[in-house]
Motif scaffolding. Structure first.
Motif, PDB file in Angstrom:
ATOM      1  N   MET A 176       0.845  -1.187   0.000  1.00 20.97           N
ATOM      2  CA  MET A 176       0.000   0.000   0.000  1.00 20.97           C
ATOM      3  C   MET A 176       0.887   1.246   0.000  1.00 20.97           C
ATOM      4  SD  MET A 176      -3.248  -0.700   2.331  1.00 20.97           S
ATOM      5  CE  MET A 176      -4.497  -1.433   1.348  1.00 20.97           C
ATOM      6  N   GLN A 222       6.070   3.229   7.906  1.00 21.52           N
ATOM      7  CA  GLN A 222       5.922   2.222   6.855  1.00 21.52           C
ATOM      8  C   GLN A 222       5.920   2.845   5.452  1.00 21.52           C
ATOM      9  OE1 GLN A 222       3.124  -0.962   7.487  1.00 21.52           O
ATOM     10  NE2 GLN A 222       3.207  -0.713   9.710  1.00 21.52           N
ATOM     11  N   LEU A 277      -3.011  -2.470   9.912  1.00 23.85           N
ATOM     12  CA  LEU A 277      -2.170  -2.443   8.716  1.00 23.85           C
ATOM     13  C   LEU A 277      -1.769  -3.854   8.301  1.00 23.85           C
ATOM     14  CD1 LEU A 277       0.003   0.709   9.499  1.00 23.85           C
ATOM     15  CD2 LEU A 277      -1.790   0.495   7.751  1.00 23.85           C
ATOM     16  N   ARG A 278      -1.517  -4.736   9.274  1.00 23.01           N
ATOM     17  CA  ARG A 278      -1.229  -6.145   8.975  1.00 23.01           C
ATOM     18  C   ARG A 278      -2.406  -6.796   8.264  1.00 23.01           C
ATOM     19  NH1 ARG A 278       1.472  -6.496  13.604  1.00 23.01           N
ATOM     20  NH2 ARG A 278      -0.389  -7.019  14.795  1.00 23.01           N
ATOM     21  N   THR A 316      -2.668  -5.848   4.628  1.00 23.14           N
ATOM     22  CA  THR A 316      -1.713  -6.550   3.765  1.00 23.14           C
ATOM     23  C   THR A 316      -2.288  -7.861   3.255  1.00 23.14           C
ATOM     24  OG1 THR A 316       0.122  -5.568   4.996  1.00 23.14           O
ATOM     25  CG2 THR A 316       0.633  -7.495   3.668  1.00 23.14           C
ATOM     26  N   ASN A 317      -3.089  -8.530   4.092  1.00 24.75           N
ATOM     27  CA  ASN A 317      -3.654  -9.832   3.733  1.00 24.75           C
ATOM     28  C   ASN A 317      -5.097  -9.756   3.236  1.00 24.75           C
ATOM     29  OD1 ASN A 317      -1.278 -11.170   4.651  1.00 24.75           O
ATOM     30  ND2 ASN A 317      -1.984 -10.886   6.746  1.00 24.75           N
TER      31      ASN A 317
END
Length: 193
Positions: A1, A32, A173-174, A177-178
């Motif tokens: 992202m 990040q 945020l994790r 990602t998935n």
């Protein structure tokens, strides 16, 4: 992202914990190297998340209707400030340039922004994750309402799964990602009568 839009209140809320988490989110995005896209104001949680991202060396894009700029709430230290004509144009521009959406606590305006962007995802107008940062159990009643919608069959389970929630910026945020978007909502079937 590469960029995330944050919807949140233009006030700080009743507890300092809301501002602390807004600061944590701004810092996490900068660390990040994710650009923050937000409503462009210098006040409340909006100002806190922007200031934190900027202080951590992040890139911050504000999108603000000109009528709010004239009320002197525009943040003057942003990486970029985009001035638009209306609230609808603001949401549309934020949706265009963001790769995902995180919702901090806020009032009716924040909820309206979240529900519109969530509905756009449900209808397949975008495939970007929409997350609720559930600080201090703020969104517990809304999460329960989504459960009720699914139980009462006003929302399919695959769309209930689109309601991404976490209590920390790193956790949400994790999950982003998935994230895999569900199939587009349709009322058509393969059988025609």
């Amino acid at each position: 992202m590469k960029s995330i839009a944050v919807f949140c209140g233009s006030s700080n809320g009743a507890s300092e914990i809301y501002r602390e988490h807004a600061v944590a989110l701004g810092k996490a995005l900068a660390e990040q190297e994710i650009s923050l896209v937000y409503g462009g104001a210098s006040v409340g949680l909006m100002g806190a998340v922007a200031d934190a991202a900027l202080h951590a060396g992040g890139h911050v894009i504000g999108v603000l209707p000109h009528f709010l700029q004239s009320r002197e709430i525009a943040h003057n230290g942003l990486s970029e400030l985009i001035i638009v004509d209306s609230m609808h144009e603001r949401k549309s521009k934020m949706a265009e340039i963001a790769d995902g959406f995180i919702v901090l606590p806020g009032g009716p305006g924040t909820m309206e922004e979240y529900f519109e962007i969530f509905t756009w995802a449900q209808l397949g107008l975008h495939e970007k994750p929409c997350g609720l940062l559930n600080i201090n159990h703020y969104y517990d009643p809304l999460i329960s309402l989504f459960d009720r919608m699914a139980q009462e069959q006003f929302m399919q389970e695959k769309y209930r799964a689109m309601v991404v929630t976490d209590t920390t910026p790193q956790g949400i945020l994790r999950q982003f990602t998935n994230y895999t978007p569900p199939a587009v909502k349709t009322y058509l079937t393969s059988k025609r009568t």
